[in-house]
Design a protein around this motif. Structure first.
Motif, mmCIF file in Angstrom:
data_model
loop_
_atom_site.group_PDB
_atom_site.id
_atom_site.type_symbol
_atom_site.label_atom_id
_atom_site.label_comp_id
_atom_site.label_asym_id
_atom_site.label_seq_id
_atom_site.Cartn_x
_atom_site.Cartn_y
_atom_site.Cartn_z
ATOM 1 N N MET A 271 14.456 -0.461 -6.613
ATOM 2 C CA MET A 271 13.074 -0.040 -6.532
ATOM 3 C C MET A 271 12.968 1.012 -5.434
ATOM 4 O O MET A 271 13.536 0.856 -4.359
ATOM 5 C CB MET A 271 12.153 -1.219 -6.203
ATOM 6 C CG MET A 271 10.668 -0.838 -6.184
ATOM 7 S SD MET A 271 9.588 -2.247 -5.817
ATOM 8 C CE MET A 271 9.906 -2.447 -4.076
ATOM 9 N N LEU A 272 12.268 2.104 -5.720
ATOM 10 C CA LEU A 272 12.015 3.160 -4.747
ATOM 11 C C LEU A 272 10.519 3.201 -4.470
ATOM 12 O O LEU A 272 9.711 3.258 -5.399
ATOM 13 C CB LEU A 272 12.494 4.512 -5.291
ATOM 14 C CG LEU A 272 12.091 5.759 -4.498
ATOM 15 C CD1 LEU A 272 12.652 5.710 -3.087
ATOM 16 C CD2 LEU A 272 12.553 7.019 -5.228
ATOM 17 N N THR A 273 10.155 3.134 -3.201
ATOM 18 C CA THR A 273 8.742 3.197 -2.849
ATOM 19 C C THR A 273 8.548 4.218 -1.728
ATOM 20 O O THR A 273 9.416 4.362 -0.857
ATOM 21 C CB THR A 273 8.215 1.798 -2.446
ATOM 22 O OG1 THR A 273 6.818 1.848 -2.241
ATOM 23 C CG2 THR A 273 8.901 1.278 -1.205
ATOM 24 N N LEU A 274 7.435 4.959 -1.755
ATOM 25 C CA LEU A 274 7.243 6.114 -0.884
ATOM 26 C C LEU A 274 5.927 6.031 -0.114
ATOM 27 O O LEU A 274 4.943 5.465 -0.599
ATOM 28 C CB LEU A 274 7.229 7.407 -1.714
ATOM 29 C CG LEU A 274 8.371 7.643 -2.711
ATOM 30 C CD1 LEU A 274 8.116 8.922 -3.482
ATOM 31 C CD2 LEU A 274 9.701 7.699 -1.988
ATOM 32 N N ARG A 275 5.949 6.644 1.070
ATOM 33 C CA ARG A 275 4.727 6.879 1.835
ATOM 34 C C ARG A 275 4.614 8.380 2.086
ATOM 35 O O ARG A 275 5.598 9.037 2.447
ATOM 36 C CB ARG A 275 4.757 6.132 3.172
ATOM 37 C CG ARG A 275 4.684 4.623 3.035
ATOM 38 C CD ARG A 275 4.221 4.005 4.336
ATOM 39 N NE ARG A 275 4.301 2.572 4.340
ATOM 40 C CZ ARG A 275 3.433 1.752 3.745
ATOM 41 N NH1 ARG A 275 2.411 2.266 3.087
ATOM 42 N NH2 ARG A 275 3.588 0.453 3.818
ATOM 43 N N VAL A 276 3.418 8.914 1.904
ATOM 44 C CA VAL A 276 3.201 10.351 2.060
ATOM 45 C C VAL A 276 2.001 10.593 2.974
ATOM 46 O O VAL A 276 1.322 9.671 3.410
ATOM 47 C CB VAL A 276 2.949 11.030 0.685
ATOM 48 C CG1 VAL A 276 4.131 10.815 -0.231
ATOM 49 C CG2 VAL A 276 1.676 10.479 0.035
ATOM 50 N N GLN B 18 0.828 -1.211 0.000
ATOM 51 C CA GLN B 18 0.000 0.000 0.000
ATOM 52 C C GLN B 18 0.866 1.267 0.000
ATOM 53 O O GLN B 18 0.591 2.238 0.710
ATOM 54 C CB GLN B 18 -0.949 -0.007 1.204
ATOM 55 C CG GLN B 18 -1.917 -1.168 1.175
ATOM 56 C CD GLN B 18 -2.809 -1.220 2.398
ATOM 57 O OE1 GLN B 18 -2.497 -0.659 3.449
ATOM 58 N NE2 GLN B 18 -3.943 -1.894 2.274
ATOM 59 N N ALA B 19 1.920 1.234 -0.820
ATOM 60 C CA ALA B 19 2.756 2.427 -0.991
ATOM 61 C C ALA B 19 1.991 3.457 -1.821
ATOM 62 O O ALA B 19 1.104 3.116 -2.614
ATOM 63 C CB ALA B 19 4.066 2.054 -1.676
ATOM 64 N N ASP B 20 2.339 4.720 -1.636
ATOM 65 C CA ASP B 20 1.677 5.786 -2.398
ATOM 66 C C ASP B 20 2.324 6.006 -3.759
ATOM 67 O O ASP B 20 1.679 6.529 -4.670
ATOM 68 C CB ASP B 20 1.725 7.089 -1.595
ATOM 69 C CG ASP B 20 0.963 6.967 -0.285
ATOM 70 O OD1 ASP B 20 -0.255 6.753 -0.334
ATOM 71 O OD2 ASP B 20 1.596 7.068 0.790
ATOM 72 N N TRP B 21 3.595 5.617 -3.875
ATOM 73 C CA TRP B 21 4.325 5.846 -5.132
ATOM 74 C C TRP B 21 5.434 4.809 -5.213
ATOM 75 O O TRP B 21 6.109 4.506 -4.230
ATOM 76 C CB TRP B 21 4.924 7.249 -5.133
ATOM 77 C CG TRP B 21 5.557 7.720 -6.414
ATOM 78 C CD1 TRP B 21 4.967 8.480 -7.376
ATOM 79 C CD2 TRP B 21 6.905 7.498 -6.851
ATOM 80 N NE1 TRP B 21 5.860 8.740 -8.397
ATOM 81 C CE2 TRP B 21 7.060 8.143 -8.095
ATOM 82 C CE3 TRP B 21 7.993 6.810 -6.333
ATOM 83 C CZ2 TRP B 21 8.257 8.133 -8.807
ATOM 84 C CZ3 TRP B 21 9.184 6.779 -7.035
ATOM 85 C CH2 TRP B 21 9.307 7.444 -8.259
ATOM 86 N N THR B 22 5.639 4.237 -6.402
ATOM 87 C CA THR B 22 6.710 3.261 -6.606
ATOM 88 C C THR B 22 7.404 3.574 -7.921
ATOM 89 O O THR B 22 6.745 3.871 -8.929
ATOM 90 C CB THR B 22 6.161 1.820 -6.643
ATOM 91 O OG1 THR B 22 5.460 1.559 -5.432
ATOM 92 C CG2 THR B 22 7.288 0.812 -6.793
ATOM 93 N N GLY B 23 8.728 3.524 -7.899
ATOM 94 C CA GLY B 23 9.499 3.799 -9.103
ATOM 95 C C GLY B 23 10.621 2.802 -9.283
ATOM 96 O O GLY B 23 11.018 2.089 -8.354
ATOM 97 N N LEU B 24 11.153 2.745 -10.491
ATOM 98 C CA LEU B 24 12.272 1.874 -10.839
ATOM 99 C C LEU B 24 13.466 2.757 -11.176
ATOM 100 O O LEU B 24 13.368 3.672 -12.002
ATOM 101 C CB LEU B 24 11.902 0.991 -12.033
ATOM 102 C CG LEU B 24 12.944 -0.033 -12.473
ATOM 103 C CD1 LEU B 24 13.206 -1.046 -11.363
ATOM 104 C CD2 LEU B 24 12.480 -0.747 -13.738
ATOM 105 N N ILE B 25 14.614 2.509 -10.529
ATOM 106 C CA ILE B 25 15.816 3.314 -10.706
ATOM 107 C C ILE B 25 16.877 2.484 -11.418
ATOM 108 O O ILE B 25 17.149 1.343 -11.045
ATOM 109 C CB ILE B 25 16.372 3.792 -9.345
ATOM 110 C CG1 ILE B 25 15.310 4.598 -8.600
ATOM 111 C CG2 ILE B 25 17.639 4.623 -9.532
ATOM 112 C CD1 ILE B 25 15.658 4.828 -7.143
#
Length: 510
Positions: free
Chosen positions: A312-317, A220-227
């Motif tokens: 992988m970068l994943t964020l919570r806001v 349930q991350a708010d944003w996920t990216g691939l680096i």
């Protein structure tokens, strides 16, 4: 040598192993004590507590060895975790499964092996307590029962250690614990889906993007990216984002790609997941991102591919959470990261094997098999192409007078020079002997092909005293119906060119 099959509960087993956070940790007396007891009671020189990871075995405690880490395909313990009973190999040197194993033919020279699985309270076999000897060592039923009892003691210590860690990390809040338990089954399904996804016939980028999306949504991350790191610079692409995110966060990838410095810039050498519970406190935090409401971030290493590091970068806001990354989140991120890394390693090995099968060992040009495959693809696509068949004039005389080693050098020089001259326009193949093929996936004038060959011949001439040249036959796919006919037409034209060259030489001699 046969590697052990994968257990049917592999995904849930790996998730159970990950929740202990035991892999790659330092030695601990409670586990050392178990191996000392095993070695003493069973009268063996080696006793080890091993855990079986995605693609390796790793030792937590041991007697008689300094290190027990080994690829999973060599692991005796990978066979032990297939059942609940002890697994015994009386004589590994005569067992077809192990007789060619490096741990049998080399150090530690295993002759006898016996292992009892470490069975967790959830019923998963995550590792073993094993003993080995470098000579015959018969075991009684009483010995095997003692081995099982000691293995159960190791699991009890593991459970106690896990409990203490949970207490020390202040994860005892009942609401958080209940949420972790509720999500375990869902995370196990997600990890299984990642396993299945990496086996699908997708491109690497497609598979990794889909895996990152699944993982981000599961926690349930708010944003996920691939680096992707290349030459020390990160390139970030968004794979998932909540549609109602602040525009600065939703478009974070673009901001990171233009920033000269950020937290992400220092993550290239990351080996284990890095969790940042309070993003704004980091000295490299981007002010605009803090202002937009980013609370926490996690960077998960996914391995390397073709020299590029993947994370992988994943964020919570939004609302501040005391513990933004729950224990179950971390377990899934770590287990999934290892699964993706193992899949990348397997793909790299398969790609290297496929490339080697298409390459000529002497000249490093492509071989006849590669030519047949590439012509088949071009014919299926319906695209027009140009094929040039050539051999080196004077090459037999060169071998006879200067030797085959010098002839091999000329072949390498010719192939290398031709590849440099062709560049990205086409491919160079060696059919055998001194015969080469140039394949250009477009219609190219004969004069342009001759110019490429005329550059490569002088380069090859530098490796020989004898005079060499090249006879070339050029054919266009548009002139025939099938790819085999293109090769035949080029062959006919090559021999016509060779005959004209010989006639011209004879007239000069006359």
């Amino acid at each position: 040598m046969l590697g052990a099959p994968v257990p049917p509960d592999e995904a849930a087993r790996l998730l159970d192993l990950a929740q202990y956070h035991i892999l790659d940790t330092a030695r601990e007396e409670v586990f050392d004590r178990v191996t000392r007891l095993a070695a003493r009671f069973l009268r063996v020189p080696v006793a080890v507590v091993n855990f079986v990871d995605v693609d390796r075995q790793w030792g937590k405690a041991m007697v008689g060895l300094d290190d027990s880490e080994a690829p999973r395909e060599y692991s005796f313990c990978a066979w032990t975790i297939l059942g609940d009973a002890p697994f015994v190999v009386p004589d590994a040197s005569s067992d077809p499964r192990f007789m060619h194993n490096p741990m049998v033919t080399g150090e530690p020279h295993i002759r006898m092996y016996a292992g009892a699985p470490l069975i967790t309270p959830r019923g998963h076999r995550i590792g073993t307590l094993c003993i080995t000897d470098n000579k015959p060592h018969p075991l009684e039923e009483e010995d095997l029962r003692a081995l099982q009892d000691l293995a159960a003691m190791a699991v009890n210590e593991l459970e106690l250690r896990s409990h203490l860690q949970r207490m020390q990390s202040q994860m005892s809040a009942q609401v958080e614990q209940a949420e972790d338990l509720r999500q375990r089954l869902e995370h196990a399904r997600t990890l299984q889906a990642v396993h299945d996804l990496m086996d699908l016939p997708l491109t690497l980028e497609e598979a990794v993007r889909e895996a990152a999306t699944l993982i981000g949504q599961a926690i349930q991350a708010d944003w996920t990216g691939l680096i992707t790191f290349e030459n020390g610079q990160p390139h970030t692409q968004r794979v998932y984002g909540q549609p109602d995110l602040h525009p600065v966060l939703f478009n974070l990838a673009e901001r990171l790609n233009t920033a000269k410095q950020s937290v992400t810039h220092i993550m290239e050498g990351l080996n284990t997941p890095f969790y940042l519970d309070t993003y704004r406190d980091h000295p490299d935090a981007l002010p605009a991102v803090v202002e937009a409401g980013l609370q926490a971030a996690a960077w998960v290493p996914l391995g390397t591919w073709e020299g590029k590091t993947l994370l992988m970068l994943t964020l919570r806001v939004g609302q501040e959470r005391e513990l933004p990354w729950r224990g179950s989140d971390r377990v899934l991120l770590e287990a999934a990261g290892r699964s993706v890394r193992a899949a990348l390693n397997e793909r790299a090995a398969l790609q290297a094997a496929a490339q080697a099968a298409r390459q000529d060992a002497l000249t490093r040009a492509l071989n006849r098999r590669a030519l047949d495959e590439d012509l088949e693809q071009l014919e299926a696509s319906g695209a027009n192409y140009t094929l040039a068949l050539m051999d080196l004039d004077g090459f037999k005389a060169l071998n006879d007078t200067e030797g085959h080693a010098q002839g091999d050098k000329v072949l390498r020089l010719f192939a290398q020079a031709l590849k440099v001259e062709v560049g990205d326009q086409g491919e160079v193949y060696r059919l055998g002997g001194d015969e080469f093929v140039l394949l250009l996936p477009e219609v190219v004038e004969e004069e342009d092909v001759y110019e490429m060959v005329d550059v490569a011949v002088p380069a090859a001439q530098q490796g020989a005293i004898s005079r060499i040249g090249a006879s070339v036959g050029v054919a266009q796919s548009s002139a025939v119906e099938r790819s085999a006919d293109v090769v035949k037409l080029a062959d006919v034209r090559m021999y016509e060119a060779k005959r004209r060259r010989k006639d011209a030489q004879n007239q000069v001699e006359v």
